[in-house]
Design an enzyme around this catalytic site. Structure first.
Site, PDB file in Angstrom:
ATOM      1  N   GLY A  14       0.818  -1.295  -0.003  1.00  0.00           N
ATOM      2  CA  GLY A  14      -0.004  -0.085   0.176  1.00  0.00           C
ATOM      3  C   GLY A  14       0.911   1.235  -0.060  1.00  0.00           C
ATOM      4  O   GLY A  14       1.847   1.372   0.826  1.00  0.00           O
ATOM      5  N   ARG A  75       1.082  -5.149  -5.065  1.00  0.00           N
ATOM      6  CA  ARG A  75       1.046  -6.175  -4.254  1.00  0.00           C
ATOM      7  C   ARG A  75       1.368  -7.552  -5.403  1.00  0.00           C
ATOM      8  O   ARG A  75       0.450  -7.799  -6.262  1.00  0.00           O
ATOM      9  CB  ARG A  75      -0.091  -6.456  -3.345  1.00  0.00           C
ATOM     10  CG  ARG A  75      -0.597  -5.448  -2.750  1.00  0.00           C
ATOM     11  CD  ARG A  75      -1.552  -5.590  -1.644  1.00  0.00           C
ATOM     12  NE  ARG A  75      -2.025  -4.488  -0.827  1.00  0.00           N
ATOM     13  CZ  ARG A  75      -1.509  -3.683   0.059  1.00  0.00           C
ATOM     14  NH1 ARG A  75      -0.610  -4.210   0.660  1.00  0.00           N
ATOM     15  NH2 ARG A  75      -2.379  -2.940   0.670  1.00  0.00           N
ATOM     16  N   ASP A 106       4.622  -4.395   6.124  1.00  0.00           N
ATOM     17  CA  ASP A 106       4.955  -5.787   6.595  1.00  0.00           C
ATOM     18  C   ASP A 106       5.104  -6.706   5.245  1.00  0.00           C
ATOM     19  O   ASP A 106       6.160  -7.504   5.497  1.00  0.00           O
ATOM     20  CB  ASP A 106       3.753  -6.344   7.264  1.00  0.00           C
ATOM     21  CG  ASP A 106       3.857  -7.391   8.137  1.00  0.00           C
ATOM     22  OD1 ASP A 106       4.568  -7.428   9.143  1.00  0.00           O
ATOM     23  OD2 ASP A 106       3.257  -8.593   7.859  1.00  0.00           O
ATOM     24  N   THR A 129       4.120   2.770   5.740  1.00  0.00           N
ATOM     25  CA  THR A 129       2.993   2.302   5.810  1.00  0.00           C
ATOM     26  C   THR A 129       2.162   3.248   6.659  1.00  0.00           C
ATOM     27  O   THR A 129       2.585   3.625   7.697  1.00  0.00           O
ATOM     28  CB  THR A 129       2.855   0.684   6.498  1.00  0.00           C
ATOM     29  OG1 THR A 129       1.414   0.447   7.086  1.00  0.00           O
ATOM     30  CG2 THR A 129       3.685   0.635   7.586  1.00  0.00           C
ATOM     31  N   ASP A 131       0.018   2.071   8.655  1.00  0.00           N
ATOM     32  CA  ASP A 131      -0.505   1.599   9.854  1.00  0.00           C
ATOM     33  C   ASP A 131       0.275   1.551  10.938  1.00  0.00           C
ATOM     34  O   ASP A 131      -0.402   1.284  11.916  1.00  0.00           O
ATOM     35  CB  ASP A 131      -0.802  -0.083   9.365  1.00  0.00           C
ATOM     36  CG  ASP A 131      -1.579  -0.294   8.274  1.00  0.00           C
ATOM     37  OD1 ASP A 131      -2.362   0.567   7.899  1.00  0.00           O
ATOM     38  OD2 ASP A 131      -1.430  -1.499   7.694  1.00  0.00           O
ATOM     39  N   ASP A 133       2.571  -0.419  11.937  1.00  0.00           N
ATOM     40  CA  ASP A 133       2.555  -1.765  12.459  1.00  0.00           C
ATOM     41  C   ASP A 133       3.872  -2.592  12.850  1.00  0.00           C
ATOM     42  O   ASP A 133       3.987  -3.611  12.730  1.00  0.00           O
ATOM     43  CB  ASP A 133       1.260  -2.642  12.253  1.00  0.00           C
ATOM     44  CG  ASP A 133       1.405  -2.770  10.504  1.00  0.00           C
ATOM     45  OD1 ASP A 133       2.168  -2.075  10.155  1.00  0.00           O
ATOM     46  OD2 ASP A 133       0.637  -3.735  10.153  1.00  0.00           O
ATOM     47  N   ARG A 175      -5.248  -2.265   9.201  1.00  0.00           N
ATOM     48  CA  ARG A 175      -5.180  -3.622   9.023  1.00  0.00           C
ATOM     49  C   ARG A 175      -5.484  -4.340  10.203  1.00  0.00           C
ATOM     50  O   ARG A 175      -6.611  -4.264  10.877  1.00  0.00           O
ATOM     51  CB  ARG A 175      -3.736  -4.142   8.402  1.00  0.00           C
ATOM     52  CG  ARG A 175      -3.662  -5.561   7.689  1.00  0.00           C
ATOM     53  CD  ARG A 175      -2.812  -5.843   7.120  1.00  0.00           C
ATOM     54  NE  ARG A 175      -2.403  -5.066   6.015  1.00  0.00           N
ATOM     55  CZ  ARG A 175      -2.628  -5.384   4.800  1.00  0.00           C
ATOM     56  NH1 ARG A 175      -3.429  -6.336   4.520  1.00  0.00           N
ATOM     57  NH2 ARG A 175      -2.130  -4.634   3.623  1.00  0.00           N
TER      58      ARG A 175
HETATM   59  O1  F6P Z   1      -1.309  -1.307   4.837  1.00  0.00           O
HETATM   60  C1  F6P Z   1      -1.985  -0.324   4.294  1.00  0.00           C
HETATM   61  C2  F6P Z   1      -3.546  -0.345   4.062  1.00  0.00           C
HETATM   62  O2  F6P Z   1      -3.949   0.738   3.726  1.00  0.00           O
HETATM   63  C3  F6P Z   1      -3.998  -1.038   5.289  1.00  0.00           C
HETATM   64  O3  F6P Z   1      -4.615  -0.168   6.306  1.00  0.00           O
HETATM   65  C4  F6P Z   1      -5.732  -1.729   4.444  1.00  0.00           C
HETATM   66  O4  F6P Z   1      -6.113  -2.723   5.365  1.00  0.00           O
HETATM   67  C5  F6P Z   1      -4.978  -2.031   3.245  1.00  0.00           C
HETATM   68  O5  F6P Z   1      -3.820  -1.551   3.318  1.00  0.00           O
HETATM   69  C6  F6P Z   1      -5.761  -1.955   2.132  1.00  0.00           C
HETATM   70  O6  F6P Z   1      -5.283  -2.471   1.052  1.00  0.00           O
HETATM   71  P1  F6P Z   1      -5.819  -2.281  -0.556  1.00  0.00           P
HETATM   72  O7  F6P Z   1      -5.246  -0.958  -0.994  1.00  0.00           O
HETATM   73  O8  F6P Z   1      -5.051  -3.302  -1.280  1.00  0.00           O
HETATM   74  O9  F6P Z   1      -7.173  -2.379  -0.526  1.00  0.00           O
END
Ligand code: F6P
Length: 326
Positions: A14, A75, A106, A129, A131, A133, A175
């Protein structure tokens, strides 16, 4: 003397505000130290397919203030397979890239760790990130900007919540981590936060309502961390409607707007410091570490530590929120 002549840089997973500031700092610091730089587009995917371009200082001009990532991101499922990683390694050899700087969360660092071990290849990671985390760093790139975005949104929702005497559940990202929800709640003066870290310990909704969280107020705002563990804002709202029908409940899911926007000063400075530190680490023969900050000092955190441990929530903040929202 370091033998690294050329570094590759990529962003993966992300996107987070401040990634561009990190790309700029890594590129300029590498060039300052006599290395050449190659930008790899779309994360590990672009490494496998060879979407690679030489970067000079001007390639990273005028980007410190931009959200997202100029290198794009993805991803990548293929990088999770041994065949995909072998293709990536062959591409690095073909492109004469001696070391990688990867920026992401992560998943990005998990991929980096496996790859570095498999091919004995030098990689330094930057924690990018929203998050927050990753273990071993007080903050991650993008987290503070996302917090500010949440705060601005909650301030706006507060106006309508107050006008209608409503109870709002606002879902924020993270997340399986509750940093955005908890600190977002403190920053915006929300009445409570429902976070995964304490979901298994206690029934946060019941506690909040039984403590009479609306004794002195008509409108209320509760930040809910996304996550199967909390049930998300929709799940909590459904339950409230059934069990506490006295409330006029509404839900807002902030979603991807939390990932966008120009990075705040703190994220630009953090990303720039970490970007410079990534090159220092490689020159210092550090391998397979994430750059972190602890008490405002740069630290090197082995990938295994950064990704394996659950970064704990500061329990003092739970009390801070409880006391400040009566
Ligand atoms: O890890 C960053 C994040 O924004 C999380 O907070 C969230 O759960 C996820 O990515 C969403 O991912 P995507 O953009 O692939 O839907």
């Amino acid at each position: 003397m370091s033998t690294i002549k050329c570094i590759g840089i990529l962003t993966s997973g992300g996107d987070a505000p401040g990634m561009n500031a990190a790309i700029r700092a890594v590129t300029r610091s590498a060039i300052y130290n006599g290395m050449s730089v190659k930008g790899i587009y779309r994360g590990y995917k672009g490494l496998i397919t060879g979407e690679i371009q030489e970067f000079k200082t001007q390639n990273v001009s005028n980007i410190i203030q931009r959200g997202g990532t100029i290198l794009k991101t993805a991803r990548c499922m293929e990088f999770k397979t041994p065949q995909g990683r072998e293709q990536a390694y062959n591409k690095l050899i073909e492109e004469e890239i001696d070391a990688l700087v990867v920026i992401g969360g992560d998943g990005t660092l998990t991929g980096a760790r496996i790859f570095a071990q498999e091919f004995n290849y030098p990689i330094v990671g930057l924690p990018g990130t929203i998050d927050n985390d990753l273990f071993g760093t007080d903050v991650t790139i993008g987290y503070d900007t996302a917090l500010n975005t949440i705060m601005e949104c909650v301030d706006k929702i507060r106006d309508t919540a107050t006008s209608h005497d409503r109870l709002f559940f606002i879902e924020v990202m993270g997340r399986d981590a509750g940093f955005l929800a908890l600190n977002g709640a403190i920053a915006s003066g929300a009445e409570a936060a429902i976070i995964p870290e304490t979901s298994l310990e206690k029934d946060q909704l019941a506690e909040m309502i039984e403590n009479g969280f609306r004794k002195s107020k008509n409108s209320s705002i509760v930040l809910v961390a996304e996550s199967e563990i909390t049930g998300g804002a929709m799940g909590i709202a459904e339950r409230t409607k059934k069990e506490y029908p006295q409330f006029d409940v509404r839900v807002t899911i902030l979603g991807h707007l939390q990932r966008g926007g120009s990075p705040c000063a703190q994220d630009r400075i953090l990303a720039t410091r970490m970007g410079v530190a990534a090159i220092d680490a490689l020159l210092d023969d550090q391998r397979n570490v994430m750059i972190g900050t602890q008490n405002d000092q740069i630290v090197y955190v082995p990938f295994s530590k950064a990704i394996k441990n659950d970064k704990p929530i500061n329990k003092e903040l739970l009390n801070t929120l409880r006391v400040s929202s009566i």
